[in-house]
Design a protein around this motif. Structure first.
Motif, short mmCIF file in Angstrom:
data_model
loop_
_atom_site.label_atom_id
_atom_site.label_comp_id
_atom_site.label_asym_id
_atom_site.label_seq_id
_atom_site.Cartn_x
_atom_site.Cartn_y
_atom_site.Cartn_z
N GLU A 3 0.81 -1.21 0.00
CA GLU A 3 0.00 0.00 0.00
C GLU A 3 0.85 1.27 0.00
OE1 GLU A 3 -3.07 0.40 -0.49
OE2 GLU A 3 -3.76 -1.68 -0.41
N CYS B 96 0.15 2.39 -9.73
CA CYS B 96 1.10 1.84 -8.77
C CYS B 96 2.47 2.49 -9.01
CB CYS B 96 1.20 0.33 -8.95
SG CYS B 96 2.39 -0.47 -7.87
N ASP C 155 -5.42 4.84 -9.24
CA ASP C 155 -5.27 3.44 -9.59
C ASP C 155 -3.83 3.07 -9.92
OD1 ASP C 155 -6.33 5.17 -11.98
OD2 ASP C 155 -5.05 3.63 -12.89
N TYR D 172 -6.27 -0.53 -12.20
CA TYR D 172 -5.69 -0.95 -10.92
C TYR D 172 -5.34 -2.44 -10.95
CZ TYR D 172 -5.71 -2.13 -5.89
OH TYR D 172 -5.41 -2.61 -4.64
N TYR E 172 0.79 3.49 -3.36
CA TYR E 172 -0.41 4.12 -3.90
C TYR E 172 -0.70 5.46 -3.26
CZ TYR E 172 -1.31 -0.25 -6.29
OH TYR E 172 -1.20 -1.33 -7.12
N TYR F 176 -4.06 7.43 -3.18
CA TYR F 176 -5.47 7.38 -3.54
C TYR F 176 -6.11 8.77 -3.63
CZ TYR F 176 -4.96 2.41 -2.62
OH TYR F 176 -4.55 1.10 -2.65
#
Length: 595
Positions: free
Chosen positions: A429, A442, A440, A560, A432, A434
């Motif tokens: 995580e 990476c 979406d 994603y 990312y 958001y």
């Protein structure tokens, strides 16, 4: 049913009032300006038949199974099981708190948790004033504390003009609102997202929430309806951001809190017997894709573009080969090392209930310094890193005392998994953002460095540690390498999740022009286009607002999914599990070197 249909630009409400054989109707234009002001002109919605309030009893009466620490299994160390309290003893709950990771035991804990429930659906695609009516009436029917008004049967007497609903972005499974009303505690309204039935087992989720509530973990659950629930809103709490989880000391705090979760919530016997929850879902989702998306997977271009594999049979065969590779020592071995995991510790699910007080001007007090047997004499950090391992292993008592300020929320994906899976998912995580224009996407360069992973793992391993006989470096090394081995699993998990969430496998939706109201009767829609979301506009006259960020309506699930599956292939190629000619178009991969 009405005798005639309204025009495409009108909506009619048909509530079927009790005692009135002639239900009234109300028509209004669906324009944005009118939708905001219609609540001032349309008749009061008093008198409809209320939905019945029910009580759902959630049982957590089951065998509790406590397994082995993964490192203890690896090294062959054995822990002496504690005395098991007799069934029915009041010492059972206290005994749970005293159990430590690595102790083998099985016993029963019994408790029934009662949750108010109403058999109704909240449709958040309705115009704002209709949605506000339904929300207030559902709250009234559920009798949520400090919102419930005695004497009103299912229809809330609260003023609709005073309610404020703020759509909270950042959630990619549900639609979430903060519900406010003057003089009342705020509520969190969670409306389950689309295409979710095959993704989340809501019955199991409620059982998990019931088990957590008895340990005061997570917000209070006030009541459920068919497609969502009301929860406690944590006032004054602040959500961590993408940069916060990278902070050196915050990362240590997250590590300690994850260790407490892994060791503090015993698994049910059935959870351990079933095996890793992540792979149960992955296998289920593979079957779902084959059943619902037969036409989609038979189109090789779809598989090559979105799963980056030459064809579906090759993809499924590779996935199962990777699973068997992880289970190389046998499923019983894997089961014994399972712990209770959150499985979705992205920064949006981590909150600070109050600000952390910096210790720059405070003399640190060391509490219970680790013994020499648990300290490291070599350290796995590079020699030129200038990292003080002592500060990681022995944080000041003032620092640890603030750990409780870090709160984990949203346990929708929680379940039994190896700790390495949960930790690998958290590290993933880090890649990312958001709240960016490309939520979406990476960013592989943001995956934690070796030093950042070691900072986290030394904190994780040293906290609540049982295996004091073994050098701590060996245990940290074990978890580091296990994370590399399991890291492809969360990439695969969320890739399949994205495909299912995207709706690519679903047949075109049919217009449903009738919707049941929570307080009885029906809404009748005649527009052929989708009903506008009540919170989409920034009209200054609106009582609601929306924060910036991603949500279920705007997130690009397919993109994603593709980013995730590329990392899945990258790890499998480096681990020697996948054949190079099985995948297509792989350009990015993470470093899979082990210690």
């Amino acid at each position: 049913m009405p005798e005639h249909r309204l025009s495409r630009s009108e909506v009619r409400l048909n509530p079927f009032s009790i005692g009135n054989p002639h239900p009234y109707s109300h028509s209004r234009t669906r324009s944005r300006s009118h939708s905001r002001s219609s609540s001032k002109t349309r008749p009061s919605l008093t008198g409809p038949r209320p939905s019945q309030r029910l009580i759902r009893t959630i049982s957590v009466d089951s065998d509790v199974s406590v397994g082995e620490d993964e490192f203890a299994l690896e090294t062959g160390e054995s822990q002496v099981p504690p005395e098991v309290p007799e069934e029915g003893s009041t010492d059972i709950v206290d005994g749970l708190e005293g159990l430590k990771l690595g102790e083998k035991s099985s016993y029963r804990e019994s408790e029934n948790v009662e949750v108010p429930y109403v058999s109704t659906v909240l449709d958040n695609s309705l115009p704002l004033d209709y949605l506000q009516d339904d929300v207030l009436n559902t709250i009234q029917t559920l009798r949520i504390p400090k919102w419930y008004v005695k004497g009103s049967m299912g229809v809330s007497p609260l003023d609709r003009k005073k309610i404020k609903m703020t759509k909270i972005t950042g959630a990619m499974t549900n639609v979430i609102y903060k519900v406010e009303y003057p003089g009342h505690p705020s509520l969190l309204l969670r409306v389950y997202g689309r295409n979710i039935d095959t993704i989340i087992d809501r019955e199991y989720e409620l059982q998990v929430l019931a088990r957590l509530s008895r340990r005061n973990i997570g917000p209070s659950l006030y009541g459920c309806f068919q497609n969502g629930r009301f929860e406690q809103f944590l006032e004054n709490a602040s959500t961590l951001g993408k940069d916060d989880i990278r902070d050196w000391k915050t990362s240590q705090r997250i590590a300690r809190r994850m260790k407490e979760l892994h060791t503090g919530v015993p698994l049910m016997k059935s959870e351990r017997e079933q095996g890793p929850a992540c792979w149960i879902k992955i296998e289920k989702w593979l079957d779902t894709i084959e059943q619902k998306g037969e036409q989609w997977i038979n189109d090789v271009s779809n598989v090559q573009r979105w799963l980056m594999c030459r064809d579906w049979p090759t993809f499924k065969r590779t996935v199962l080969r990777y699973r068997d590779w992880l289970y190389s020592r046998g499923l019983p071995y894997v089961r014994q090392g399972l712990v209770f995991c959150h499985n979705d510790t992205q920064y949006g699910n981590l909150l600070l209930s109050s600000p952390v007080i910096p210790l720059d001007n405070v003399d640190p007090v060391i509490s219970n310094p680790k013994s020499a047997s648990s300290s490291s004499t070599t350290s796995l950090f590079p020699q030129d890193s200038n990292v003080s391992l002592e500060q990681i292993l022995n944080p000041p008592i003032q620092e640890q005392s603030q750990d409780s300020k870090l709160v984990v929320i949203d346990f929708e994906y929680a379940g039994a998994n190896p700790a390495a899976y949960d930790l690998a998912n958290h590290f993933s995580e880090w890649m990312y953002d958001y709240n960016s224009s490309q939520p979406d996407k990476c960013f592989t360069s943001q995956f934690p460095t070796r030093e950042q992973m070691l900072n986290f793992l030394y904190s994780y391993v040293s906290h609540l540690r049982n295996n004091t006989a073994a050098p701590i470096d060996e245990e940290v090394k074990f978890y580091y390498n296990s994370i590399i081995k399991w890291r492809a699993t969360p990439q695969l998990f969320w890739s399949l999740w994205g495909i299912l969430q995207s709706g690519k496998l679903d047949a075109p939706a049919q217009l449903n022009d009738e919707k049941e109201r929570p307080s009885g009767g029906k809404y009748i829609f005649t527009e052929m286009d989708e009903a506008s979301d009540a919170l989409e506009t920034s009209d200054s006259t609106s009582d609601s607002s929306s924060e910036k960020g991603v949500d279920v309506d705007s997130f690009n699930y397919v993109s994603y999914s593709r980013h995730k599956i590329e990392l899945f292939w990258g790890d499998l190629l480096q681990l020697g599990v996948a054949e190079k000619d099985a995948c297509v178009g792989i350009k990015e991969q993470l470093d899979a070197n082990q210690l």
